[in-house]
Design an enzyme around this catalytic site. Structure first.
Site, PDB file in Angstrom:
ATOM      1  N   ASP A 480       4.130  -9.430  -4.380  1.00 54.81           N
ATOM      2  CA  ASP A 480       3.559  -8.521  -3.407  1.00 54.81           C
ATOM      3  C   ASP A 480       2.967  -7.303  -4.121  1.00 54.81           C
ATOM      4  O   ASP A 480       3.600  -6.730  -5.016  1.00 54.81           O
ATOM      5  CB  ASP A 480       4.668  -8.086  -2.442  1.00 54.81           C
ATOM      6  CG  ASP A 480       4.169  -7.179  -1.340  1.00 54.81           C
ATOM      7  OD1 ASP A 480       3.365  -7.652  -0.525  1.00 54.81           O
ATOM      8  OD2 ASP A 480       4.603  -6.010  -1.298  1.00 54.81           O
ATOM      9  N   GLU A 517      -0.872 -10.366  -5.382  1.00 53.77           N
ATOM     10  CA  GLU A 517      -1.920  -9.536  -4.796  1.00 53.77           C
ATOM     11  C   GLU A 517      -2.416  -8.547  -5.843  1.00 53.77           C
ATOM     12  O   GLU A 517      -1.701  -7.631  -6.217  1.00 53.77           O
ATOM     13  CB  GLU A 517      -1.378  -8.771  -3.595  1.00 53.77           C
ATOM     14  CG  GLU A 517      -0.985  -9.645  -2.420  1.00 53.77           C
ATOM     15  CD  GLU A 517      -0.491  -8.827  -1.251  1.00 53.77           C
ATOM     16  OE1 GLU A 517      -1.089  -8.912  -0.171  1.00 53.77           O
ATOM     17  OE2 GLU A 517       0.496  -8.088  -1.415  1.00 53.77           O
TER      18      GLU A 517
END
Length: 887
Positions: A480, A517
């Site tokens: 993340d 990400e």
């Protein structure tokens, strides 16, 4: 006049034993820093007052301004490169000095305090305790004897609070002294009776937010087991055979030849089975549901047999937002919710008004190495049951032929300071979180940001990843907000995994895949503090980033558009305008469509920065890094496995919901099904690894909710009977959607926009064929960027034969070293127009091409109408057709 309360700021940085850095901009322009008296103040008990005169009840150390300081620009603190450097006299008591309050004052020659500030100590701790990165933290076992170790270098003392098996947590614990080592760790060694014991650390430490020394009773940041609601850590032995289900122990992970072969299904553990009536009530929503023969597992098996390789699970580590006791969880009355109108406010009010929620995505980390208790059956939350059931899930997915990827969150924590869920900061205050210019914890991630550029924060990240591979045998990780980590962090993770061997660890760490990400924002943006793990900065690492380029070109616009009706390649920009002013005039729409065509073609070629093709927009040759995308280069990868291609995910609207917002209101459901498949085809038939959001294959909707992290089972409904796609469940929660309600409400109220079971079944069947197409040829999965450049072409792009809304990709295996013994050539035509097209592809003239056998014998009756007549392809509207030249 300054007071002691101003020392709550921490603008100074003690970066090395003899170096403190002070912000230059804090000194008035008319003041010469060299004329100031600089002083370091240290008090183990706190209570420093910059205005107090001699004698002072704390240690003071004069500092010298360095007139010719060494440059800090190329070191570990480049953001401090222009600041004032102060030299600390050589001392042998620094470790003692920093176990309390630390401050710096700057006095004018007349003795008046010009400025004062607290001090950030993280870099100094890294310098003093570099050996701590080699310590084994948490619970370790040696011939049946456990040792517990925690890193707390600034603590005055640490005790282990122990509740052995059979002792109630209401009883007073045994208080065991822990011994401090030179590396700042504290340890206690017990005996076999400690197995299964509950424990906390009692850390006596200076708490800056309180301004005094406190005793913090805190769980172990390296916990491997927890009690209900994570109140206490557990002394577990993960080698205990009772924690090893047969299917986990005996089922090997399915092989993956190369990362580019990945097709990933992103799934939340609770979503998977919460609504599945073929799963026993007690197991629904848990890890154990993956071991059942159910509608859900049969669905995954069909996907796996067609070509799906992996399941990516939203966070399964212990998180803080959900009540773990099922007896205390509350849920709204589903029958009442069903009775409400499809565009009603009532459903979201009922869901969000429920106390002690049972649902969250889980991006609020608490303990990184323990499975989340709310995802366990009731009897498994305490003790080693969490471990056993998480392993049961992994083994069951392996038995279905699927690899397991975990979504990991190391970029932030749920709490900081003295917060109840702040584990790290209550053990080493001020160390683990990244701080801004005045010393406040940075929150660009919407939560307290973790500074993994600090050595022990990186260690926690690396150790945790290795823990999940070694002790749970997972096969990959999705990180993340990976751009908030350093490139060095990710290389350290990769190196640690590569050290794992089947002989020693039971796994081959080199086979573990990594991606995340790579967004660039916040206080670290533009490599402000370090080289980030962002898009374009991971070349040669086999660590991939999600590409928003192809996603936005296919969907249109971006996820944060004020008007969500802006159209893209698969959502009506080609021939199906929705009338929204957000799309601009027709000439602008055509220009945008051609620009999107370039981005899609580049995405199909692995988004390689040096891939060259003829631009559909400019009709001139163009490199990938010359294709524009929102002010940056579209092409950023050095190899195709450095990109994850996708068109929807748990974030933002599902693909079906995006189509609902963007397609013309009168578009028939048949066209919506085809547009859904077209969008997925663009992602799936390119050269990079692919991710699908769970349910996108059967038109999953979240009733237009674009951020359903706390929207409960109701809005996150997932139906593997393929009966109800979830559309029309009411207006989604206001916090993230109210600004779009004006667009949503009429759509939700329209029954024609809700697909029926036959639509869902057809969509799923077509998507299975997409997986079969990708799996049918290595030409869709070229790992070598040189082969991509040689074999992948877009022969009509920018030519006289080009048609708007059409992308033609030719994969020619007659060039270079052959990779496919069945097909010499593949020609893929993506027709985003709602009408059929006849597209001439000159390089294929004279080659005998036929519709791919998967489609010729497949589920989609429309694509079977596609034809190739000596290089002239006839393709129905909203269709992806693949043609083959056999060897």
């Amino acid at each position: 006049m300054l007071t002691a309360t101003d020392l709550g700021l921490a603008r100074a940085h003690w970066v090395a034993p003899r170096t403190i850095v002070w912000p230059r901009e804090a000194i008035p322009s008319d003041v010469d820093p060299a004329a100031l008296d600089w002083t370091l103040h240290c008090s183990q008990a706190g209570g420093i007052d910059p205005e107090r005169r001699e004698p002072l009840p704390w240690t003071t150390i004069p500092l010298r301004l360095d007139p010719t300081p060494p440059s800090l620009a190329g070191g570990h603190v480049p953001h401090l490169a222009e600041d004032i450097v102060l030299t600390v006299p050589a001392r042998d008591d620094i470790e003692a000095l920093i176990r309390g309050q630390v401050a710096v004052t700057a006095r004018l020659p007349n003795g008046r305090v010009l400025d004062a500030s607290g001090v950030q100590l993280a870099h100094l701790l890294d310098s003093l305790y570099a050996d701590a990165s080699r310590a084994t933290l948490g619970v370790s076992w040696n011939h049946g004897v456990p040792t517990l170790r925690v890193w707390a270098p600034t603590a005055h003392q640490v005790h282990l609070l122990l509740w052995e098996s059979g002792r109630s947590l209401q009883d007073a614990p045994e208080r065991v002294s822990m011994t401090r080592a030179f590396d700042g760790t504290w340890a206690a060694t017990g005996d076999g009776s400690w197995k299964g014991a509950r424990y906390l650390y009692a850390v006596t430490v200076y708490a800056p937010s309180y301004g005094r020394v406190v005793e913090n009773r805190v769980t172990d940041p390296y916990s491997i087991g927890l009690t209900l609601n994570s109140t206490h850590s557990l002394v577990l032995d993960l080698a205990d055979p009772d924690l090893a289900p047969d299917v986990w122990r005996d089922t090997p992970a399915p092989p993956l030849a190369h990362p580019v072969d990945q097709v990933v299904y992103e799934l939340h553990v609770r979503d998977f089975s919460r609504a599945d009536k073929t799963v026993p009530d007690a197991v629904r929503g848990t890890f154990a549901a993956f071991a059942c023969d159910s509608d859900g597992t049969r669905h995954l098996r069909r996907l796996a047999e067609a070509g799906l390789t992996s399941v990516q699970l939203l966070p399964i580590f212990d998180y803080s937002s959900v009540e773990e006791d099922p007896c205390r969880q509350a849920a709204p009355d589903w029958e009442a919710l069903k009775a409400e109108a499809p565009d009603s406010h009532a459903q979201q009010r009922a869901v969000l008004g429920t106390p002690r929620p049972a649902y969250n995505w889980g991006y609020d980390p608490w303990h990184h190495q323990v499975p989340e208790g709310s995802l366990c059956t009731e009897g498994a939350i305490n003790g080693g049951g969490r471990v056993r059931e998480a392993r049961l899930m992994v083994g069951s997915l392996h038995a279905l032929g699927l690899l397991v990827v975990l979504d990991q969150v190391y970029n932030h924590t749920d709490g900081e300071g003295q917060d109840g869920t702040s584990v790290l900061d209550r053990i080493v205050p001020g160390y683990y979180h990244r701080r801004d210019d005045v010393g406040a914890v940075a929150r660009s991630t919407c939560c307290p940001n973790v500074a993994t550029e600090h050595a022990m924060a990186e260690k926690l990240m690396v150790d945790s990843v290795v823990h999940w591979v070694r002790h749970y045998r997972v096969d990959g990780f999705r990180f993340d907000l990976m751009g908030h980590h350093t490139r060095a962090n990710m290389l350290a993770v990769r190196a640690a995994l590569d050290m794992l061997t089947p002989e020693r660890d039971g796994v081959d760490g080199r086979a573990v895949t990594l991606y995340g990400e790579g967004w660039d924002f916040g206080e670290v943006a533009g490599n402000a503090r370090f080289v980030q793990a962002t898009q374009g900065q991971l070349g040669g690492t086999q660590i991939a980033t999600f590409s928003d380029r192809l996603r936005d070109a296919v969907r249109g616009g971006g996820p944060f558009d004020e008007d969500p009706r802006r159209q893209g390649f698969a959502t009506g920009l080609a021939g199906a305008p929705n009338g929204s002013p957000a799309n601009g005039v027709p000439a602008l729409q055509r220009e945008r469509l051609l620009g999107y065509t370039d981005i899609i073609q580049l995405g199909l070629a692995g988004n390689l920065r040096d891939y060259t093709f003829t631009s559909a927009l400019t009709r001139r040759p163009i490199r990938g890094d010359e294709v524009p995308f929102k002010g940056v280069s579209a092409g950023y990868a050095d190899a195709p496995d450095e990109v994850i291609t996708y068109v929807d995910a748990h974030d933002n609207e599902t693909l079906f919901d995006a189509l609902t917002l963007k397609l013309p209101l009168d578009a028939p459901m048949a066209d919506r099904v085809r547009a859904n498949a077209l969008a997925l085809a663009v992602a799936t038939l390119g050269q990079s690894p692919v991710m699908w959001h769970a349910g996108t294959d059967f038109l999953r909707s979240k009733s237009l909710d674009r951020n359903s992290y706390s929207s409960g089972d109701w809005f996150n409904y997932l139906d593997f009977t393929l009966t109800d796609n979830g559309f029309g469940a009411g207006l989604p929660p206001a916090a993230d959607n109210a600004d779009k309600w004006v667009y949503m409400k009429p759509l939700l109220a329209d029954p024609a926009l809700k697909p029926g079971p036959e639509d869902m079944r057809l969509s799923h069947a077509i998507c299975l064929d997409l997986l079969r197409l990708r799996a049918s040829s290595r030409l869709f999965r070229l790992a070598d960027p040189g082969q991509v450049r040689a074999k992948v072409t877009f022969p009509v792009s920018g030519s006289w034969a080009q048609q708007d809304g059409v992308v033609v990709m030719v994969l020619d295996d007659r060039v270079g070293v052959p990779v496919d013994d069945r097909f010499a050539t593949l020609a893929v035509v993506f027709n985003a127009n709602p009408w059929p097209v006849r597209q001439l592809v000159p390089p294929v003239v004279g080659r005998p091409c036929a519709l791919h056998p998967v489609q010729a014998d497949g589920a989609d009756p429309v694509v079977r109408e596609a034809r190739c007549d000596d290089g002239l392809f006839s393709v129905p509207g909203l269709t992806t057709a693949v043609f083959v030249e056999a060897r």
